[in-house]
Design an enzyme around this catalytic site. Structure first.
Site, PDB file in Angstrom:
ATOM      1  N   GLU A 151      -1.688  -2.338  -2.668  1.00 55.36           N
ATOM      2  CA  GLU A 151      -0.427  -1.613  -2.840  1.00 55.36           C
ATOM      3  C   GLU A 151      -0.521  -0.472  -3.864  1.00 55.36           C
ATOM      4  O   GLU A 151      -0.073   0.648  -3.571  1.00 55.36           O
ATOM      5  CB  GLU A 151       0.697  -2.599  -3.200  1.00 55.36           C
ATOM      6  CG  GLU A 151       1.081  -3.472  -2.009  1.00 55.36           C
ATOM      7  CD  GLU A 151       1.858  -4.732  -2.379  1.00 55.36           C
ATOM      8  OE1 GLU A 151       2.284  -4.862  -3.543  1.00 55.36           O
ATOM      9  OE2 GLU A 151       2.048  -5.575  -1.484  1.00 55.36           O
ATOM     10  N   ASP A 158       4.748  -1.438 -10.785  1.00 55.88           N
ATOM     11  CA  ASP A 158       5.480  -1.848  -9.568  1.00 55.88           C
ATOM     12  C   ASP A 158       6.434  -2.999  -9.873  1.00 55.88           C
ATOM     13  O   ASP A 158       6.012  -4.155  -9.998  1.00 55.88           O
ATOM     14  CB  ASP A 158       4.472  -2.237  -8.478  1.00 55.88           C
ATOM     15  CG  ASP A 158       5.144  -2.668  -7.165  1.00 55.88           C
ATOM     16  OD1 ASP A 158       6.387  -2.822  -7.145  1.00 55.88           O
ATOM     17  OD2 ASP A 158       4.425  -2.848  -6.166  1.00 55.88           O
ATOM     18  N   LYS A 160       6.217 -14.119   1.494  1.00 53.22           N
ATOM     19  CA  LYS A 160       4.936 -13.582   1.007  1.00 53.22           C
ATOM     20  C   LYS A 160       4.338 -14.462  -0.101  1.00 53.22           C
ATOM     21  O   LYS A 160       3.126 -14.547  -0.255  1.00 53.22           O
ATOM     22  CB  LYS A 160       5.179 -12.165   0.475  1.00 53.22           C
ATOM     23  CG  LYS A 160       3.944 -11.384   0.070  1.00 53.22           C
ATOM     24  CD  LYS A 160       4.336  -9.958  -0.254  1.00 53.22           C
ATOM     25  CE  LYS A 160       3.166  -9.101  -0.710  1.00 53.22           C
ATOM     26  NZ  LYS A 160       3.588  -7.708  -0.928  1.00 53.22           N
ATOM     27  N   ASP A 210       4.171  -1.739   4.677  1.00 56.10           N
ATOM     28  CA  ASP A 210       4.321  -2.406   3.392  1.00 56.10           C
ATOM     29  C   ASP A 210       5.028  -3.730   3.687  1.00 56.10           C
ATOM     30  O   ASP A 210       6.223  -3.750   3.976  1.00 56.10           O
ATOM     31  CB  ASP A 210       5.165  -1.522   2.454  1.00 56.10           C
ATOM     32  CG  ASP A 210       5.539  -2.217   1.147  1.00 56.10           C
ATOM     33  OD1 ASP A 210       5.099  -3.365   0.923  1.00 56.10           O
ATOM     34  OD2 ASP A 210       6.278  -1.596   0.355  1.00 56.10           O
TER      35      ASP A 210
END
Ligand code: ADP
Ligand code: MG
Length: 620
Positions: free
Chosen positions: A183, A205, A87, A25
């Protein structure tokens, strides 16, 4: 639409041989690596037993980069050379990102933004590679061998450029990428939802800096991401910030120096995390000028301070449900992902909204890595993977440019991947031997309102009359969400293709904006499309008529007849120039009418020519 099987050729393992594979992850705030041991997915901790690796990298002038916990304190000391949340910059150009509040020295490089550091220049791909390398080394040390490969997770909304950048980073880190996995899908796998035969699940999330919501549909062991939404500027950091502001208020402070500000932000985060399990917490700090801060923050006050942030997450949830055409009572389960979903008022709000308790018995900051590990184990061939079929969606339609600056959509938005679609096109002009294929992404009707992904030329088309060539353009999106486009002239087999690696990615704001504008402009777009189509048809009519006049005009028409046709063509050209759809259509009709007689004479003439020299008896 038909579901396409994902096959992984050459990955069947020899019996009894366990191949080492991991799931990673690669998070905005924290990254993790996990594997399957004795049929159980487990997170691999570092030597100090810590599971999470902060996604932070510090680059000194000369020495090796520091990654993770060691790099965290450098944020305060050398902010320009300590990269966090990298990211966000993967596959992005300078114009795609907000740079105002960031300490970095950005360099606008072709394809992707770069950072100017004391040690030189680095791209987000290289920084991510340093995080991934750290996790690879951790895994190899702990598993005692070399890895066969890794499954790396990406947000469901990541576009081509962002996925490609993630793959590049993995390769740079010495990892063999078995697959990129969305994800939310990974989280659902961790919960074993793939063993449920049927159902629709929401994955909620809430991480450190981002909020993502996805709706997954599971049918006969097949996952499909049916909708995604989110807020790229909403996460745990905003909750910290609310406490920080409250602290300033309590202490009667307005402006703080850099060190004090960072200290209080850190205290705010600790308080927030403490209030997940406690009804009250004491926040104590001493500022640089020696003045002390010592206040109590109760859970209730904290909830009141941040309730609007929790409510804000429900907006994208509503939108995703709407996009999927679902109501809350059609949802079979809600999976909680991201460290911030530990907070009780988040849990409560989600439970209340869906009117059912969410799935939360796995660590929310680990579920994604655990699911990726399960998937990696299957792909490495340690388990029969026949039942594995994971489907994701593309966020915006893919299409290509046709005459008149229009976009013909080939793969509509929210199509499940992998997918392949083909459509036939033809040439516009007589004798045309090349065709430019312009690949676009977006919902609007006109090329100028969509995003250009790539262009390539199909050359060597045998010369034919306009409209005779048959060019088949195939769009293929693979399991990782990467697009390749092939164009082939069917009669000759001439072929040309491109793997689309767009120079810039789409930000999710941009995706949202493009979707919104496609709805707002639907009316304008229809009108624009009609006008454009009329223009294309009319231009074709003029060109065809002129070609015919050049060939047979003198032989078949007298001066008056010729004058009438010329005038009709002039009227039509004028109507095109004025870009008036009604006028173009009217002038086109008129031009067709006045050339009718000429066309039939040409037909007669060509039949006569074809028949000349043949006897009637041969025409059976
Ligand atoms: P990302 O997916 O963005 O990498 P994570 O899922 O690791 O992020 O979530 C990080 C966030 O979770 C941080 O804002 C952190 O403060 C928050 N968090 C972690 N543990 C807790 C907790 N016990 N209570 C509240 N927030 C927490
Ligand atoms: Mg995450």
């Amino acid at each position: 639409m038909a579901l396409l099987q994902i096959s992984e050729p050459g990955l069947s393992a020899a019996p009894h041989q366990h191949r080492l594979a991991v799931g990673i992850d690669l998070g905005t705030t924290n990254s993790l690596v996990a594997t399957v041991r004795s049929s159980m997915p487990v997170v691999l901790p570092d030597e100090q037993g810590r599971a999470l690796l902060p996604s932070v990298v510090y680059y000194p002038a000369e020495d090796k980069a520091l990654v993770g916990f060691e790099a965290v304190p450098m944020q305060a000391k050398e902010p320009q050379d300590t990269l966090v949340s990298v990211k966000r910059f993967m596959g992005r150009g300078l114009k795609d990102i907000q740079t105002e509040h960031l300490p970095y020295r950005f360099v606008d490089a072709p394809g992707m933004v770069q950072f100017k550091l004391k040690c030189g220049q680095k791209s987000p791909v290289e920084v991510s590679a340093d995080i991934l390398r750290n996790l690879r080394e951790r895994a190899e040390a702990s598993l005692g061998g070399e890895l066969v490969g890794a499954v790396i997770t990406v947000p469901a909304y990541f576009d081509d450029a962002q996925r490609q950048a993630t793959k590049d980073a993995a390769r740079l880190a010495g990892l063999n990428v078995l697959r990129l996995l969305n994800e939310p899908t990974a989280a659902a796998i961790a919960y074993g939802l793939d063993n449920a035969s049927e159902g629709t699940f929401v994955v909620y999330d809430l991480g450190g800096g981002t909020f993502d919501v996805s709706i997954l549909r599971l049918t006969r062991g097949v996952f499909e991401v049916v909708a995604t939404s989110g807020d790229s500027a909403l996460g745990g950091d905003d909750f910290d910030h609310r406490i920080y502001c409250w602290l300033l208020e309590q202490a009667g402070l307005s402006q703080l120096g850099g060190r004090d500000s960072r200290l209080l932000q850190q205290k705010a985060r600790e308080a927030k995390e403490a209030l997940t399990d406690k009804l009250s917490t004491q926040i104590a700090a001493v500022l640089e000028d020696g003045s002390p801060i010592n206040v109590e923050l109760t859970q209730q006050t904290y909830f009141d301070l941040t309730r609007h942030l929790v409510d804000k997450t429900l907006m994208p949830v509503r939108k995703a449900l709407k996009d999927a055409g679902l109501s809350t009572d059609q949802i079979d389960g809600v999976v909680m992902v991201g460290g911030s979903t530990r907070m009780p008022h988040v849990q409560h709000a989600v439970a209340q909204y869906f009117d059912k308790p969410p799935l939360n018995n796995l660590d929310p900051d680990k579920v994604v890595a655990l699911g990726a590990a399960i998937q990696a184990n299957v792909l490495a061939g340690n388990k029969s993977g026949d039942e594995w079929l994971l489907l994701d969606v593309i966020p915006l339609s893919l299409g290509l440019e046709t005459m008149g600056g229009l976009v013909e959509k080939i793969i509509p938005r929210n199509s499940t991947i992998p997918t392949a679609r083909a459509q036939e096109f033809t040439t516009f002009k007589d004798g045309q031997t090349a065709m430019r294929v312009h690949v676009l992404q977006g919902e609007r009707e006109l090329v100028k309102d969509c995003r250009s992904l790539a262009t390539f030329d199909l050359k060597g088309i045998p010369p034919m009359a306009a409209g005779a060539a048959r060019i088949r353009v195939t769009f293929q999106v693979d399991a990782d969400g990467l697009l390749s486009v092939t164009a082939m002239e069917m009669t000759s087999g001439v072929q040309s293709s491109v793997v689309v690696k767009p120079a810039y990615g789409l930000t999710d704001d941009e995706i949202t904006r493009m979707l919104k504008s496609s709805i707002e402009h639907a009316q304008d777009d229809m009108a624009a499309r009609r006008l454009s189509e009329a223009t294309v048809d009319a231009t074709r009519l003029i060109e065809a008529t002129q070609a015919a006049l050049a060939e047979d005009g003198d032989a078949l028409l007298d001066a008056d007849e010729r004058g009438i046709i010329d005038q009709a063509l002039q009227q039509l050209s004028a109507a095109i120039a004025a870009q008036d759809e009604a006028r173009i259509r009217q002038a086109s009709d008129e031009a067709s009418r006045v050339t009718d007689e000429f066309a039939s004479r040409r037909m007669d003439a060509s039949i006569r020519k074809a028949l000349s020299g043949q006897k009637l008896s041969e025409l059976g």
